[in-house]
Design a protein around this motif. Sequence first.
Motif: not given
Length: 520
Positions: A86-92, A129-134, A136-140, A162-163
């Motif tokens: 499902s879409p993250c609340r804060y990013c794409n 998403c996993s970036e915003h919940d801490g 994973i540091p950076d998907f890319s 890390n929100l």
Amino acid sequence: MLNKFKGQFDNAKSKATRSFEQGREAFSKTYEDLSTQAKERFDSKAPEQIEAWCSWCGDHTTHDLCEERRLGRSSYQCSSCYFPTSPCRYCNNMAKASSLGPVKNSHMAGEQSGKLSEFFTNNWTNELCSEHDGSIPDFSRAHEKISCLSEFEGLMKPKQRNLYGMAKNTAAIVGGVAAIGTGAALAAPGIAAAMGTAGVLGAAGTGTAISSLSGAALTSAAVAKLGAGGLAIITATGAGLGGKAGFGIANAYFKDIPDFKFVPIRENDSKSSKHTVIVINGFLTEDDLEAKDWSQSLEGHFDKSPVWLANWEAKTLRKLGGYLSGGSSSSFLSTTLKNLGGVGSKKMAESMARGGLALTAAELAGNPWHSAMLNAEKAGALLAEAISRTEGQTFTILGHSLGARVAFYTLQALSSKDQKFVENVVLMGAAVSKDEPLEWNKAADAVRGKITNCYSKNDQVLNVAYRLANAGLSSPAGRDSVFGIDNLDCTDFIDGHNSWKQNLPEVFERIAISSGPVRE
């Protein structure tokens, strides 16, 4: 006086009126904005496909619409791992979800007790998403390589704030069950699927779930026995090292060991050298925070190679070092270790070891050795991740005491890789169980050359402190030989646990005499 009071009262009333009007105006604007957003969301149609990073598998993939929701977030399915998103609340990016279809509410209509929790279990969707919940540091950067160990810290720097962590710290969010360590098996992208679990990580390779590191949680012998079995996640996900799975695990363990970093002892030309030496400390004292003892002991050895200190748990290791040097007497353990600062008497050591077996589970959890032994396993996973990402390098690892434990678990994690990154390993006074031949064979499989276990029967610190930390359920390799690997008995010139580094040249000489050169 009355007029003065009336003036102050009128002034206060005027300010209160203005504040009220401003608040009402701000609230009205916020309400109108939210209403507009809700209407736009209700009127807009969810896209049939979204190209985005997936918090489950960590890939940039296509997500296909499964269930459109006008007021809530719509459900999608990742085309790579097929998990619901499902879409993250804060990013794409895409967050994890639990269901691909409509809300599962069949149990809510009935009057059966205990079904409310089942309803929420079946219908949860992560806000972040996993970036915003801490997680994973950076998907890319999940598959990114480094040319030198010094680049590892930058690789692990989070791209997003890390929100979840911020909310947890400020709003005291609670929930979930803690396993040994972080529960990284659930937090890291793809790990839950890879390990075939959606529950709490089992303890010490037994599958025994525990809720904390205190009280009754440690009454199980399997949990107390910190031998070579270790954290299941290290070997279960070893194949993921250098990729998105290892990236997520390392990120989770960084939260437990925030001071993990590589400190240059002898840099030489780190980026052009083909071989790197890593040294790992056990106890620390104020005199060796810059690893001068390693630097002096390595003079004349590995002269063409950069030498790096893998720094970990510095605070705890300094605390333990203080105990050994007589810096504390506030607990049973500190008194024991203080009296064992030198060689120590065999009679006293046996007495203290017997007393250690009577420790309660809570006391065991509070033992700093116990905590450090657990974190050594996580540090081993971090070191393995760094090694597996460093291109064009081979490594020699030298570990003392708890640092030897870090080295051992580094090899455990690396053992599942086809490539052998490590040339040779020297363990001195190792705080690792000697009675796990299969695990030692696994560690040896990760090494091109050999593991040398250097031990001394004079090491009374291991005899007592190690046994206290695991309730006497295993014997340390630092005091005896290990079956199936190279062993070096140093009892004749190592008179105690802290004598190893100052005698490192003699250790190297004996290794060279017995089975080939260590000197580069």
